[in-house]
Scaffold this motif. Sequence first.
Motif, PDB file in Angstrom:
ATOM      1  N   ARG A  49      67.535 -24.427 -16.501  1.00 29.23           N
ATOM      2  CA  ARG A  49      66.950 -25.122 -15.344  1.00 29.23           C
ATOM      3  C   ARG A  49      66.602 -24.125 -14.236  1.00 29.23           C
ATOM      4  N   GLN A  50      67.493 -23.161 -14.018  1.00 30.32           N
ATOM      5  CA  GLN A  50      67.246 -22.141 -12.996  1.00 30.32           C
ATOM      6  C   GLN A  50      65.989 -21.335 -13.332  1.00 30.32           C
ATOM      7  N   LYS A  51      65.843 -20.960 -14.596  1.00 24.80           N
ATOM      8  CA  LYS A  51      64.651 -20.205 -15.001  1.00 24.80           C
ATOM      9  C   LYS A  51      63.397 -21.038 -14.778  1.00 24.80           C
ATOM     10  N   THR A  52      63.461 -22.323 -15.102  1.00 25.49           N
ATOM     11  CA  THR A  52      62.316 -23.209 -14.901  1.00 25.49           C
ATOM     12  C   THR A  52      61.961 -23.306 -13.431  1.00 25.49           C
ATOM     13  N   ILE A  53      62.952 -23.464 -12.595  1.00 24.19           N
ATOM     14  CA  ILE A  53      62.708 -23.571 -11.152  1.00 24.19           C
ATOM     15  C   ILE A  53      62.137 -22.271 -10.611  1.00 24.19           C
ATOM     16  N   LYS A  54      62.663 -21.140 -11.068  1.00 24.51           N
ATOM     17  CA  LYS A  54      62.138 -19.846 -10.617  1.00 24.51           C
ATOM     18  C   LYS A  54      60.685 -19.679 -11.046  1.00 24.51           C
ATOM     19  N   TYR A  55      60.355 -20.125 -12.259  1.00 23.11           N
ATOM     20  CA  TYR A  55      58.985 -20.041 -12.736  1.00 23.11           C
ATOM     21  C   TYR A  55      58.062 -20.907 -11.881  1.00 23.11           C
ATOM     22  N   GLU A  56      58.496 -22.123 -11.587  1.00 22.72           N
ATOM     23  CA  GLU A  56      57.701 -23.012 -10.737  1.00 22.72           C
ATOM     24  C   GLU A  56      57.525 -22.425  -9.337  1.00 22.72           C
ATOM     25  N   LEU A  57      58.565 -21.839  -8.815  1.00 19.19           N
ATOM     26  CA  LEU A  57      58.497 -21.219  -7.489  1.00 19.19           C
ATOM     27  C   LEU A  57      57.508 -20.057  -7.490  1.00 19.19           C
ATOM     28  N   ARG A  58      57.538 -19.261  -8.564  1.00 21.18           N
ATOM     29  CA  ARG A  58      56.586 -18.158  -8.679  1.00 21.18           C
ATOM     30  C   ARG A  58      55.152 -18.680  -8.730  1.00 21.18           C
ATOM     31  N   LYS A  59      54.942 -19.778  -9.447  1.00 17.65           N
ATOM     32  CA  LYS A  59      53.610 -20.375  -9.512  1.00 17.65           C
ATOM     33  C   LYS A  59      53.157 -20.843  -8.135  1.00 17.65           C
ATOM     34  N   ILE A  60      54.060 -21.442  -7.393  1.00 18.87           N
ATOM     35  CA  ILE A  60      53.726 -21.911  -6.039  1.00 18.87           C
ATOM     36  C   ILE A  60      53.404 -20.739  -5.131  1.00 18.87           C
ATOM     37  N   LYS A  61      54.188 -19.676  -5.223  1.00 20.64           N
ATOM     38  CA  LYS A  61      53.944 -18.497  -4.379  1.00 20.64           C
ATOM     39  C   LYS A  61      52.612 -17.831  -4.707  1.00 20.64           C
TER      40      LYS A  61
END
Length: 82
Positions: A49-61
């Motif tokens: 879940r943490q990896k998924t959230i980090k990936y989504e955050l990177r996409k947003i950034k």
Amino acid sequence: DVRAELNALNDEVLKMNDAIESFKSNEAFNSIQKDLIELEDLLDKLRIRQKTIKYELRKIKNLPKPEEIDRSEIELIYNQFK
């Protein structure tokens, strides 16, 4: 003879108590091991879940920043349409 039999029975009782304690320890170990396995599974799920959230955050950034228009440009355009 009675004394020897009493000693034998006492020895048997001690062995049984040791076996019971060993059984209790095994139950406790199994219980703790089961809890540990459940915690490790939960940790694995949380890591995913943490990896998924980090990936989504990177996409947003990486999304393009909204354009900033300064006040003078807005005035200019407004005056043109006015």
